[in-house]
Design a protein around this motif. Structure first.
Motif, PDB file in Angstrom:
ATOM      1  N   GLY A  99       0.770  -1.236   0.000  1.00  0.00           N
ATOM      2  CA  GLY A  99       0.000   0.000   0.000  1.00  0.00           C
ATOM      3  C   GLY A  99       0.800   1.285   0.000  1.00  0.00           C
ATOM      4  N   TYR A 100       2.123   1.192  -0.114  1.00  0.00           N
ATOM      5  CA  TYR A 100       2.961   2.383  -0.169  1.00  0.00           C
ATOM      6  C   TYR A 100       3.058   2.870  -1.612  1.00  0.00           C
ATOM      7  CZ  TYR A 100       5.042   2.813   4.487  1.00  0.00           C
ATOM      8  OH  TYR A 100       5.268   3.061   5.816  1.00  0.00           O
ATOM      9  N   GLU A 101       3.130   4.185  -1.743  1.00  0.00           N
ATOM     10  CA  GLU A 101       3.300   4.813  -3.043  1.00  0.00           C
ATOM     11  C   GLU A 101       4.453   5.802  -2.985  1.00  0.00           C
ATOM     12  OE1 GLU A 101      -0.396   6.484  -4.766  1.00  0.00           O
ATOM     13  OE2 GLU A 101      -1.256   5.922  -2.837  1.00  0.00           O
ATOM     14  N   LEU A 102       4.987   6.128  -4.147  1.00  0.00           N
ATOM     15  CA  LEU A 102       5.922   7.245  -4.253  1.00  0.00           C
ATOM     16  C   LEU A 102       5.075   8.509  -4.145  1.00  0.00           C
ATOM     17  CD1 LEU A 102       8.708   8.488  -4.825  1.00  0.00           C
ATOM     18  CD2 LEU A 102       8.181   8.271  -7.264  1.00  0.00           C
ATOM     19  N   LEU A 103       5.210   9.250  -3.064  1.00  0.00           N
ATOM     20  CA  LEU A 103       4.369  10.422  -2.810  1.00  0.00           C
ATOM     21  C   LEU A 103       5.048  11.736  -3.139  1.00  0.00           C
ATOM     22  CD1 LEU A 103       2.788   9.383   0.613  1.00  0.00           C
ATOM     23  CD2 LEU A 103       1.739   9.258  -1.660  1.00  0.00           C
ATOM     24  N   LEU A 104       6.378  11.757  -3.080  1.00  0.00           N
ATOM     25  CA  LEU A 104       7.079  13.021  -3.263  1.00  0.00           C
ATOM     26  C   LEU A 104       8.502  12.762  -3.718  1.00  0.00           C
ATOM     27  CD1 LEU A 104       6.946  16.130  -2.783  1.00  0.00           C
ATOM     28  CD2 LEU A 104       7.722  15.688  -0.449  1.00  0.00           C
ATOM     29  N   GLU A 105       8.956  13.554  -4.662  1.00  0.00           N
ATOM     30  CA  GLU A 105      10.370  13.553  -5.044  1.00  0.00           C
ATOM     31  C   GLU A 105      10.914  14.949  -4.831  1.00  0.00           C
ATOM     32  OE1 GLU A 105      12.259  11.047  -8.144  1.00  0.00           O
ATOM     33  OE2 GLU A 105      10.217  11.055  -8.959  1.00  0.00           O
ATOM     34  N   VAL A 106      12.092  15.005  -4.239  1.00  0.00           N
ATOM     35  CA  VAL A 106      12.747  16.284  -3.972  1.00  0.00           C
ATOM     36  C   VAL A 106      14.093  16.257  -4.687  1.00  0.00           C
ATOM     37  CG1 VAL A 106      13.574  17.872  -2.205  1.00  0.00           C
ATOM     38  CG2 VAL A 106      11.605  16.392  -1.729  1.00  0.00           C
ATOM     39  N   PRO A 107      14.312  17.182  -5.633  1.00  0.00           N
ATOM     40  CA  PRO A 107      15.576  17.172  -6.372  1.00  0.00           C
ATOM     41  C   PRO A 107      16.742  17.676  -5.526  1.00  0.00           C
ATOM     42  CG  PRO A 107      14.250  19.042  -7.051  1.00  0.00           C
ATOM     43  CD  PRO A 107      13.404  18.231  -6.087  1.00  0.00           C
ATOM     44  N   ALA A 108      17.927  17.312  -5.960  1.00  0.00           N
ATOM     45  CA  ALA A 108      19.146  17.720  -5.261  1.00  0.00           C
ATOM     46  C   ALA A 108      19.229  19.235  -5.094  1.00  0.00           C
ATOM     47  CB  ALA A 108      20.372  17.191  -6.002  1.00  0.00           C
ATOM     48  N   GLU A 109      18.688  19.976  -6.051  1.00  0.00           N
ATOM     49  CA  GLU A 109      18.726  21.438  -5.961  1.00  0.00           C
ATOM     50  C   GLU A 109      18.018  21.940  -4.697  1.00  0.00           C
ATOM     51  OE1 GLU A 109      17.460  19.824  -8.846  1.00  0.00           O
ATOM     52  OE2 GLU A 109      19.452  19.889  -9.725  1.00  0.00           O
ATOM     53  N   LEU A 110      17.015  21.192  -4.235  1.00  0.00           N
ATOM     54  CA  LEU A 110      16.292  21.611  -3.032  1.00  0.00           C
ATOM     55  C   LEU A 110      16.848  20.977  -1.759  1.00  0.00           C
ATOM     56  CD1 LEU A 110      12.579  21.631  -4.258  1.00  0.00           C
ATOM     57  CD2 LEU A 110      14.104  23.567  -3.884  1.00  0.00           C
ATOM     58  N   THR A 111      17.391  19.761  -1.856  1.00  0.00           N
ATOM     59  CA  THR A 111      17.945  19.128  -0.656  1.00  0.00           C
ATOM     60  C   THR A 111      19.327  19.666  -0.337  1.00  0.00           C
ATOM     61  OG1 THR A 111      19.052  17.289  -1.795  1.00  0.00           O
ATOM     62  CG2 THR A 111      16.722  16.962  -1.163  1.00  0.00           C
ATOM     63  N   GLY A 112      19.978  20.230  -1.359  1.00  0.00           N
ATOM     64  CA  GLY A 112      21.340  20.703  -1.184  1.00  0.00           C
ATOM     65  C   GLY A 112      22.363  19.600  -1.295  1.00  0.00           C
ATOM     66  N   ASN A 113      21.903  18.393  -1.648  1.00  0.00           N
ATOM     67  CA  ASN A 113      22.823  17.264  -1.677  1.00  0.00           C
ATOM     68  C   ASN A 113      22.459  16.277  -2.784  1.00  0.00           C
ATOM     69  OD1 ASN A 113      24.802  15.465  -0.984  1.00  0.00           O
ATOM     70  ND2 ASN A 113      23.915  14.855   0.948  1.00  0.00           N
TER      71      ASN A 113
ATOM     72  N   GLY B 169      10.216  10.086  -1.508  1.00  0.00           N
ATOM     73  CA  GLY B 169       9.467   9.807  -0.297  1.00  0.00           C
ATOM     74  C   GLY B 169       8.312   8.861  -0.570  1.00  0.00           C
ATOM     75  N   PHE B 170       8.280   7.744   0.161  1.00  0.00           N
ATOM     76  CA  PHE B 170       7.246   6.727   0.011  1.00  0.00           C
ATOM     77  C   PHE B 170       6.373   6.694   1.256  1.00  0.00           C
ATOM     78  CE2 PHE B 170      10.822   5.448  -2.555  1.00  0.00           C
ATOM     79  CZ  PHE B 170      10.243   4.959  -3.721  1.00  0.00           C
ATOM     80  N   GLY B 171       5.127   6.300   1.076  1.00  0.00           N
ATOM     81  CA  GLY B 171       4.241   6.144   2.210  1.00  0.00           C
ATOM     82  C   GLY B 171       2.813   5.940   1.770  1.00  0.00           C
ATOM     83  N   VAL B 172       1.924   6.087   2.727  1.00  0.00           N
ATOM     84  CA  VAL B 172       0.493   6.060   2.475  1.00  0.00           C
ATOM     85  C   VAL B 172       0.038   7.506   2.515  1.00  0.00           C
ATOM     86  CG1 VAL B 172      -1.732   5.254   3.352  1.00  0.00           C
ATOM     87  CG2 VAL B 172       0.283   3.775   3.496  1.00  0.00           C
ATOM     88  N   ALA B 173      -0.651   7.955   1.477  1.00  0.00           N
ATOM     89  CA  ALA B 173      -1.054   9.361   1.373  1.00  0.00           C
ATOM     90  C   ALA B 173      -1.752   9.809   2.660  1.00  0.00           C
ATOM     91  CB  ALA B 173      -1.973   9.545   0.173  1.00  0.00           C
ATOM     92  N   PRO B 174      -1.471  11.005   3.073  1.00  0.00           N
ATOM     93  CA  PRO B 174      -0.845  12.090   2.326  1.00  0.00           C
ATOM     94  C   PRO B 174       0.638  12.323   2.627  1.00  0.00           C
ATOM     95  CG  PRO B 174      -1.921  13.015   4.244  1.00  0.00           C
ATOM     96  CD  PRO B 174      -2.133  11.512   4.294  1.00  0.00           C
ATOM     97  N   LYS B 175       1.264  11.539   3.532  1.00  0.00           N
ATOM     98  CA  LYS B 175       2.602  11.883   3.994  1.00  0.00           C
ATOM     99  C   LYS B 175       3.594  10.739   3.809  1.00  0.00           C
ATOM    100  CE  LYS B 175       4.965  12.688   8.318  1.00  0.00           C
ATOM    101  NZ  LYS B 175       5.859  11.656   7.952  1.00  0.00           N
ATOM    102  N   PRO B 176       4.728  11.026   3.190  1.00  0.00           N
ATOM    103  CA  PRO B 176       5.772  10.005   3.116  1.00  0.00           C
ATOM    104  C   PRO B 176       6.420   9.784   4.475  1.00  0.00           C
ATOM    105  CG  PRO B 176       6.484  12.015   1.985  1.00  0.00           C
ATOM    106  CD  PRO B 176       5.095  12.250   2.480  1.00  0.00           C
ATOM    107  N   ASP B 177       6.743   8.517   4.770  1.00  0.00           N
ATOM    108  CA  ASP B 177       7.447   8.233   6.026  1.00  0.00           C
ATOM    109  C   ASP B 177       8.713   7.418   5.806  1.00  0.00           C
ATOM    110  OD1 ASP B 177       6.433   5.647   5.622  1.00  0.00           O
ATOM    111  OD2 ASP B 177       4.901   5.858   7.163  1.00  0.00           O
ATOM    112  N   PHE B 178       8.980   7.057   4.550  1.00  0.00           N
ATOM    113  CA  PHE B 178      10.210   6.337   4.211  1.00  0.00           C
ATOM    114  C   PHE B 178      10.845   7.031   3.018  1.00  0.00           C
ATOM    115  CE2 PHE B 178      12.152   2.904   1.560  1.00  0.00           C
ATOM    116  CZ  PHE B 178      13.289   2.754   2.326  1.00  0.00           C
ATOM    117  N   TRP B 179      12.113   7.414   3.187  1.00  0.00           N
ATOM    118  CA  TRP B 179      12.824   8.173   2.163  1.00  0.00           C
ATOM    119  C   TRP B 179      14.024   7.388   1.648  1.00  0.00           C
ATOM    120  CZ3 TRP B 179      11.287  12.821   0.208  1.00  0.00           C
ATOM    121  CH2 TRP B 179      10.219  13.439   0.867  1.00  0.00           C
TER     122      TRP B 179
END
Length: 130
Positions: A27-41, A46-56
């Motif tokens: 039941g986990y989905e890819l909920l969010l991707e954050v590019p290196a430009e925003l993480t700084g690295n 981010g995977f999880g059950v909508a609405p919030k990722p809990d595994f990165w």
């Protein structure tokens, strides 16, 4: 109580694809991707059950030594589904689905090594839950 956790991987695209396939079975989905430009690295997924990722998952090289990570599920059939999906996605067997009475009498888990050798597990603690 944990809010979220994550691991670093050697091949971000390969690991992202592995986790998309393996975790969809529970039941986990890819909920969010954050590019290196925003993480700084590194890029992060981010995977999880909508609405919030809990595994990165993030790039940059795998954690050394590899870690163990267990996903709690509500039924033994979800443990079985996770194992099948993770193996089909390229994971390596590290313990077929079954009862692990050395943990406790109802511990039903399956273990798969991800592309970097992290031990990823699905576990059900319910007695005889199917």
């Amino acid at each position: 109580m944990l809010d979220h956790t994550g691991i670093a991987v050697g091949d971000y695209a390969k690991s992202k694809a592995f986790y998309m396939a393996a975790l969809s079975s529970i039941g986990y989905e890819l909920l969010l991707e954050v590019p290196a430009e925003l993480t700084g690295n590194q890029d992060a997924a981010g995977f999880g059950v909508a609405p919030k990722p809990d595994f990165w998952v993030s790039g940059g090289g795998p954690n050394i030594p590899p870690i163990n990570l267990a996903f709690r599920v509500s039924s033994r059939s979800l443990v079985d589904a996770f194992y099948a999906a993770a193996i089909a996605a390229g994971g390596s067997d590290n313990g077929r689905p079954g009862v692990r009475p050395h943990h406790h009498p109802d511990y039903y888990g399956a273990f798969v090594l991800d592309p970097d050798g992290h031990n990823i597990e699905a576990v059900c603690h319910e007695p005889g839950a199917s």
